[in-house]
Every structure is written in structure tokens, then in C-alpha cells.
Design a protein around this motif. Structure first.
Motif, PDB file in Angstrom:
ATOM      1  N   GLY A   1     -14.184   4.119 -17.754  1.00 16.72           N
ATOM      2  CA  GLY A   1     -12.888   3.495 -17.552  1.00 16.72           C
ATOM      3  C   GLY A   1     -12.874   2.477 -16.438  1.00 16.72           C
ATOM      4  O   GLY A   1     -13.743   2.464 -15.556  1.00 16.72           O
ATOM      5  N   TRP A   2     -11.858   1.621 -16.492  1.00 17.40           N
ATOM      6  CA  TRP A   2     -11.637   0.584 -15.500  1.00 17.40           C
ATOM      7  C   TRP A   2     -10.151   0.506 -15.196  1.00 17.40           C
ATOM      8  O   TRP A   2      -9.318   0.822 -16.038  1.00 17.40           O
ATOM      9  CB  TRP A   2     -12.073  -0.780 -16.030  1.00 17.40           C
ATOM     10  N   GLY A   3      -9.826   0.079 -14.004  1.00 23.78           N
ATOM     11  CA  GLY A   3      -8.424  -0.085 -13.645  1.00 23.78           C
ATOM     12  C   GLY A   3      -8.259  -0.390 -12.178  1.00 23.78           C
ATOM     13  O   GLY A   3      -9.155  -0.956 -11.540  1.00 23.78           O
ATOM     14  N   HIS A   4      -7.098   0.011 -11.652  1.00 24.22           N
ATOM     15  CA  HIS A   4      -6.767  -0.229 -10.248  1.00 24.22           C
ATOM     16  C   HIS A   4      -6.076   0.981  -9.650  1.00 24.22           C
ATOM     17  O   HIS A   4      -5.246   1.613 -10.295  1.00 24.22           O
ATOM     18  CB  HIS A   4      -5.824  -1.438 -10.101  1.00 24.22           C
ATOM     19  N   TYR A   5      -6.439   1.282  -8.422  1.00 22.07           N
ATOM     20  CA  TYR A   5      -5.687   2.238  -7.616  1.00 22.07           C
ATOM     21  C   TYR A   5      -4.696   1.441  -6.779  1.00 22.07           C
ATOM     22  O   TYR A   5      -5.070   0.443  -6.162  1.00 22.07           O
ATOM     23  CB  TYR A   5      -6.599   2.987  -6.641  1.00 22.07           C
ATOM     24  N   GLN A   6      -3.453   1.884  -6.737  1.00 24.90           N
ATOM     25  CA  GLN A   6      -2.463   1.353  -5.805  1.00 24.90           C
ATOM     26  C   GLN A   6      -2.134   2.492  -4.853  1.00 24.90           C
ATOM     27  O   GLN A   6      -1.793   3.594  -5.303  1.00 24.90           O
ATOM     28  CB  GLN A   6      -1.213   0.887  -6.535  1.00 24.90           C
ATOM     29  N   GLU A   7      -2.257   2.223  -3.556  1.00 20.70           N
ATOM     30  CA  GLU A   7      -2.132   3.303  -2.590  1.00 20.70           C
ATOM     31  C   GLU A   7      -1.290   2.911  -1.388  1.00 20.70           C
ATOM     32  O   GLU A   7      -1.180   1.730  -1.053  1.00 20.70           O
ATOM     33  CB  GLU A   7      -3.524   3.735  -2.111  1.00 20.70           C
ATOM     34  N   GLU A   8      -0.735   3.941  -0.755  1.00 19.18           N
ATOM     35  CA  GLU A   8      -0.082   3.808   0.542  1.00 19.18           C
ATOM     36  C   GLU A   8      -0.787   4.772   1.480  1.00 19.18           C
ATOM     37  O   GLU A   8      -1.208   5.861   1.069  1.00 19.18           O
ATOM     38  CB  GLU A   8       1.396   4.171   0.457  1.00 19.18           C
ATOM     39  N   TYR A   9      -0.930   4.361   2.728  1.00 16.18           N
ATOM     40  CA  TYR A   9      -1.638   5.148   3.727  1.00 16.18           C
ATOM     41  C   TYR A   9      -0.724   5.406   4.923  1.00 16.18           C
ATOM     42  O   TYR A   9       0.143   4.593   5.238  1.00 16.18           O
ATOM     43  CB  TYR A   9      -2.897   4.418   4.211  1.00 16.18           C
ATOM     44  N   ARG A  10      -0.958   6.530   5.582  1.00 15.73           N
ATOM     45  CA  ARG A  10      -0.255   6.866   6.813  1.00 15.73           C
ATOM     46  C   ARG A  10      -1.291   7.296   7.844  1.00 15.73           C
ATOM     47  O   ARG A  10      -2.285   7.958   7.502  1.00 15.73           O
ATOM     48  CB  ARG A  10       0.731   8.018   6.609  1.00 15.73           C
ATOM     49  N   LYS A  11      -1.039   6.947   9.085  1.00 15.66           N
ATOM     50  CA  LYS A  11      -1.912   7.383  10.168  1.00 15.66           C
ATOM     51  C   LYS A  11      -1.309   8.668  10.743  1.00 15.66           C
ATOM     52  O   LYS A  11      -0.174   8.676  11.211  1.00 15.66           O
ATOM     53  CB  LYS A  11      -2.019   6.304  11.239  1.00 15.66           C
ATOM     54  N   VAL A  12      -2.070   9.744  10.678  1.00 15.16           N
ATOM     55  CA  VAL A  12      -1.632  11.051  11.161  1.00 15.16           C
ATOM     56  C   VAL A  12      -2.666  11.531  12.173  1.00 15.16           C
ATOM     57  O   VAL A  12      -3.852  11.623  11.841  1.00 15.16           O
ATOM     58  CB  VAL A  12      -1.500  12.058   9.997  1.00 15.16           C
ATOM     59  N   ASP A  13      -2.221  11.846  13.367  1.00 12.66           N
ATOM     60  CA  ASP A  13      -3.134  12.281  14.435  1.00 12.66           C
ATOM     61  C   ASP A  13      -4.297  11.303  14.593  1.00 12.66           C
ATOM     62  O   ASP A  13      -5.467  11.697  14.654  1.00 12.66           O
ATOM     63  CB  ASP A  13      -3.642  13.701  14.176  1.00 12.66           C
TER      64      ASP A  13
END
Length: 146
Positions: A109-121
Motif C-alpha cells: 500500500g501507499w498513502g499519507h499519514y497526517q499527524e499532530e504532535y504534542r510535547k509532553v515532559d
């Protein structure tokens, strides 16, 4: 925020995603879960789930398969010192065990990940992840049994 800090944060997010792929492919389920915030959400195949549900489903679905996940071409934006977003091109191959003389079942398969990140500690984690597949081909033996 300095240019140095922005570049440093981007590099840390790249390492986070590299670990994600490695932990999935090596079946390091506790390590994989540790890459997500406590309240993370994931959307795969149209289903929204918690990080615990995602790891459990991945573990169950991948079972005894062999997988190779690859991500590339990251577009990472640092919104502020504690939040960021990213889009990654992806490719994966998953092969399931077959009987002697049978072609293996699996997917490419092929595609895209769309992500959000948070900085924790002081550590970047995945807060939101969605996989959007552009193409999914069966291997020679066909798609795996669902």
C-alpha cells in the motif's frame, strides 16, 4: 522560538516517526504505545480509536505477518513550542504466512499519514494520527482474510 530550536524539534519528530515504523515492524507493542499521548486518537480505515485500541488492533491484525513500513518526504510544521503537525508519504508491505507451495497473501500500500504532535515532559509524542491510503494492492496470494 529560535531557528535552532525549530530544526531540533523537527529532527525529534522525524525520529519519533522512525520509531513508530520500527516498533510496528518489530512488534514492539509497549514501545509503540509509548509514542502516543495518553489522550491520542487514531483514524485508520475510517475508524476512530484511542491509542490503546489502535495498538491492540494492530497487534491482532498483524499477527504472525511480516511487515515493512516506510515513510518519507515529511512536511513538519512547528506551531508553537509544544505543538506541531506533519504529513508523511508512506509505503507498506505486509505478508501473511502461507502453506508450502501457496503464494503469500498480503498487501502493498501507499498513502499519507497526517499527524499532530504534542510535547509532553520535553518529549514529542503523536497526539493525532490518520492514515489516508491512495492505493492498496493485493500480493500474489490475494488480500489477507479480514
Amino acid at each position: 522560538m529560535t531557528a535552532y530550536q525549530t530544526l531540533s524539534d523537527i529532527e525529534e519528530i522525524k525520529k519519533l516517526k522512525a520509531r513508530y515504523c520500527r516498533f510496528v515492524d518489530t512488534r514492539n507493542w509497549p514501545g509503540l504505545r509509548g509514542l502516543f499521548t495518553d489522550d491520542a486518537r487514531s483514524t485508520l480505515g475510517g475508524e476512530d480509536q484511542s491509542a490503546d485500541e489502535f495498538v491492540s488492533l494492530a497487534r491482532e491484525w498483524l499477527g504472525e505477518s511480516t511487515s515493512v513500513h516506510s515513510v518519507c518526504m515529511p512536511e513538519i510544521e512547528i506551531a508553537d513550542p509544544g505543538t506541531a503537525s506533519g504529513v508523511w508519504g508512506m509505503e507498506d508491505i505486509v505478508t501473511f504466512p502461507s502453506n508450502p507451495g501457496e503464494a503469500p497473501k498480503g498487501i502493498h500500500g501507499w498513502g499519507h499519514y497526517q499527524e499532530e504532535y504534542r510535547k509532553v515532559d520535553n518529549r514529542w509524542l503523536i497526539h493525532r494520527m490518520a492514515l489516508h491510503r491512495l492505493r492498496l494492492d493485493p500480493l500474489e496470494g490475494g488480500f489477507p482474510d479480514a
